[in-house]
Write an enzyme that holds these catalytic residues in place. Structure first.
Site, PDB file in Angstrom:
ATOM      1  N   GLU A  41      28.726  10.871  93.101  1.00  0.00           N
ATOM      2  CA  GLU A  41      29.810  11.680  92.521  1.00  0.00           C
ATOM      3  C   GLU A  41      30.412  12.597  93.590  1.00  0.00           C
ATOM      4  O   GLU A  41      31.639  12.724  93.704  1.00  0.00           O
ATOM      5  CB  GLU A  41      29.265  12.523  91.356  1.00  0.00           C
ATOM      6  CG  GLU A  41      30.339  13.390  90.730  1.00  0.00           C
ATOM      7  CD  GLU A  41      29.789  14.400  89.736  1.00  0.00           C
ATOM      8  OE1 GLU A  41      28.787  14.109  89.061  1.00  0.00           O
ATOM      9  OE2 GLU A  41      30.369  15.502  89.654  1.00  0.00           O
ATOM     10  N   SER A 100      20.893   9.931  81.227  1.00  0.00           N
ATOM     11  CA  SER A 100      20.940   8.471  81.299  1.00  0.00           C
ATOM     12  C   SER A 100      19.697   7.820  80.707  1.00  0.00           C
ATOM     13  O   SER A 100      19.489   6.621  80.865  1.00  0.00           O
ATOM     14  CB  SER A 100      21.121   8.040  82.766  1.00  0.00           C
ATOM     15  OG  SER A 100      20.159   8.700  83.576  1.00  0.00           O
TER      16      SER A 100
END
Ligand code: SF4
Length: 694
Positions: A123, A259
């Protein structure tokens, strides 16, 4: 053993969205740019479905789909994929997208970009690519040298960074005397919530189970947070639980990374259930309220919370020792003028709980709701003397005949409950209350009880007062001679009913038109507005007579305007009288041709020369406006005869010349003799008692 589950178990929004996009059927092979999420279980499951991760777009076969994962991707990689003609599905999480947008704008505006996060995290790499890899990565709690000399600095955070550490570094940025610094807290809300809950639970529990993959940055942060307070274990499956020693009276907390898949969580819970029969399983925030005692955080509960931080999205608050919550920007203020700067850290706010965990697993509060109550209470002090106020009806209470309780409407004004009895809604009793729910009524208070916090109010009082005021104005204005505007409501055989300012007035059939008509509808149409003159107003009887024809031009006036004295026109004979013939001047207006003016020869009987329907050329000799009389002469349109041409008095053909011309006859000069007898006297004298037919 008690087991407490976090309110935020399962995929976060961004992960759920990216998995759904990757699993979609595109009719072509699907590849993801890097592993879709940092969880090997999910990555393997995707591979079973034919979705493979690649390290670069050039590894993707032509005609395939390339999914950009929730972390986003470097701009040059996206460009490369586009150049290769790959179909790109952008699953970048919107929270990451927001950070990328901020960076693009600020970099273009000349800011030096600082990113708080892990240098090697995908990211962060993607964000850095937005500013040409010129960002300064802040991965510790000190400000890098490069930023201290920069003119303008824009600080953002990796969405899964530690909220606490970011708050610390952000504070340093503001205190270190950087020239210009703009700080954007871009840590996503889910991350912040999970971290806060992990902190809270680990203080409360004896052991913490952190479900997720060791590759997941946000999962590792949760473990790090928990470890500060108690023993924490990173687990991916139930198998790993076998290694952990649990005690019978342990309080076990379970948190999960963004996640961590549902299967892992279910597996862990089932294992605990199967192996520790005494275990009770509760959701942490529902089990622990602000005081640390057992009980639900119920909707509507009022409490005082402390501001942790505020940004454009809203205010994050601590609602006691055990949990934090969120006040969205929309729920922050009554007037919609929310400004994060008005909510510095540790500010105490009175809020109302909007209910237990919402879909996204967040506890919501409203400051606006409390402000509304406070405002409502202020209003109560302004309505004690019959002042008008507005209230939205929340519900209707049907009449309870058995208990002899009347029905009515209920609403809230601050902390007061307002009751509007069914008899006080309108001037007439209202039996169907349901249509009023949700509507706003104008009310006055009839009774205020501060002890029971109840107000009895009435709309009827206002309506009656307004009707009376309206009536006063109406009757003051409706006086004979005044012109009013009214809408025709209905027509009857004796006239038309017209509504003037809501009052029914009558236009009598005789006041509709000057001329004859078949039906009132030919003149006045229902539903249309017209001007009327007030003829009579009787307040005692409540009757008002209006006139319509009185505002129209009188046909006599039209007639004399079109046919002034001396003018000649051809008109139709409408009736024959012994003394003369009436000729139509204009529709509804007739003039008289006296027998003495009928011809330039002697006429004994007018019916000898005229019959009804004949067309006669006539001249207007005189107009008597007062008595509405028009004097006509046919003789005046004929040449004057020489004495010898005048016919003998008796037995002569006395048709006027014009008539003769029409009949093809020749005037007989031998018969043409004129004498001034009584029949030829000035007709004005003769007619003075005659009315012109209208
Ligand atoms: S953790 Fe936050 S930023 Fe990351 S994917 Fe989930 S919602 Fe998006």
């Amino acid at each position: 053993m008690k087991i407490y589950r976090s309110a935020h178990l399962g995929f976060c929004y961004g992960v759920r969205r990216s998995v759904a996009l990757a699993e979609k059927d595109y009719g072509a092979p699907v590849y993801t740019y890097g592993e879709l999420i940092h969880n090997s279980r999910i990555v393997s499951a995707l591979e079973c479905k034919g979705v493979y991760a690649v390290g670069s777009p050039d590894e993707v076969p032509e005609g395939s789909v390339l999914v950009i994962r929730s972390h986003g991707a470097p701009v040059e990689k996206i460009a490369e994929a586009e150049k290769r003609g790959l179909r790109i599905v952008d699953a970048t999480c919107p929270f990451v997208g927001r950070t990328r947008k901020i960076v693009a704008e600020k970099f273009a505006a000349g800011y030096t970009i600082a990113v708080f996060g892990k240098r090697d995290h995908p990211e962060v790499a993607g964000i850095n690519s937005i500013c040409g890899y010129n960002a300064v990565i802040v991965d510790g709690e000190t400000i890098p040298e490069a930023l201290l000399t920069a003119e303008k600095v824009c600080l953002v955070a990796q969405t899964t960074a530690s909220a606490k550490k970011f708050a610390n570094i952000a504070e340093k940025f503001t205190k270190e005397g950087l020239k210009t610094v703009e700080i954007f807290d871009t840590i996503c809300y889910t991350t912040q919530e999970r971290q806060r809950e992990a902190d809270l639970m680990s203080r409360f529990c004896d052991k913490m189970l952190v479900i997720g993959d060791a590759k997941s940055s946000n999962t590792l942060k949760l473990k790090e947070i928990c470890e500060r307070n108690c023993a924490a274990y990173l687990i991916c499956s139930a198998e790993e639980l076998k290694e952990i020693k649990f005690n019978a009276d342990d309080k076990i907390g379970i948190v999960a990374g963004a996640s961590a898949p549902e299967e892992s969580i279910t597996e862990v819970l089932q294992y605990m259930d199967n192996n520790y029969t005494e275990a009770t399983n509760e959701e942490f925030l529902q089990a622990v309220d602000a005081d640390g005692t057992s009980g639900k955080l119920s909707s509507g509960k009022k409490m005082t919370v402390k501001v942790i931080s505020a940004d454009d999205k809203g205010i994050i608050v601590n609602f006691g020792a055990k949990a934090d919550g969120f006040i969205s920007a929309e729920e922050a203020t009554l007037d919609g003028t929310y400004n994060p700067a008005d909510y510095p850290k540790d500010t105490e706010l009175e809020v109302k709980c909007l209910g237990n965990k919402t879909e996204d697993g967040v506890y919501r509060f409203s400051k606006k709701a409390i402000d509304e109550i406070k405002e409502g209470d202020k209003v109560v002090d302004t309505i004690r003397n019959g002042e008008e106020f507005e209230l939205k009806v929340d519900r209707a209470v049907e009449r309870d005949a058995a208990k002899k309780k009347g029905g009515g409407l209920l609403g809230k004004l601050g902390t007061y409950t307002v009751f509007i009895p069914a008899s006080q809604i309108k001037e007439r009793y209202v039996s169907d209350l349901k249509p009023y729910v949700g509507k706003t009524l104008r009310l006055v208070s009839l009774e205020i009880n501060d002890e029971s916090k109840r107000i009895v109010a009435s709309q009827k009082v206002i309506l009656v007062r307004e009707r009376k005021e309206k009536e006063e104005i109406f009757w003051a204005n409706v006086v004979p001679g005044v012109i009013v505007s009214g809408k025709v409501k209905s027509i009857s055989k004796f006239g038309a009913f017209v509504s003037v300012d809501g009052y029914d007035c009558l236009v009598h059939i005789g006041d509709v038109s000057w001329v004859k008509f078949k039906s009132i509808e030919d003149i006045l149409k229902v539903g249309k507005k017209y001007d009327f003159v007030v003829l009579k107003a009787d307040r005692e009887k409540g009757k008002v007579s209006l006139g319509y024809k009185q505002l129209q031009k009188h046909p006599f006036d039209v007639a004399i305007e079109n046919h002034p004295v001396g003018s000649v026109f051809t008109g139709k004979v409408t009736s024959i009288m012994p003394f003369g013939a009436f000729v139509e001047v204009e529709p509804g207006v007739e003039g008289l041709v006296h027998v003495s003016e009928a011809s330039n020869t002697y006429v004994k009987n007018i019916s000898d020369i005229y019959k009804v329907g004949d067309e006669v050329e006539v001249k207007v000799l005189a107009v008597d406006s007062e008595n509405k009389r028009i004097t006509l002469s046919a003789k005046a349109c004929m040449p004057e005869l020489a004495p010898e041409e005048k016919p003998a008095r008796a037995g002569r053909d006395s048709k006027p010349r014009a008539q003769k011309r029409r009949d093809g006859e020749q005037r007989d000069s031998a018969d043409a003799e004129w004498s001034e007898d009584a029949g030829n006297n000035p007709f004005a004298d003769l007619l003075k008692d005659l009315e012109v037919k209208k």
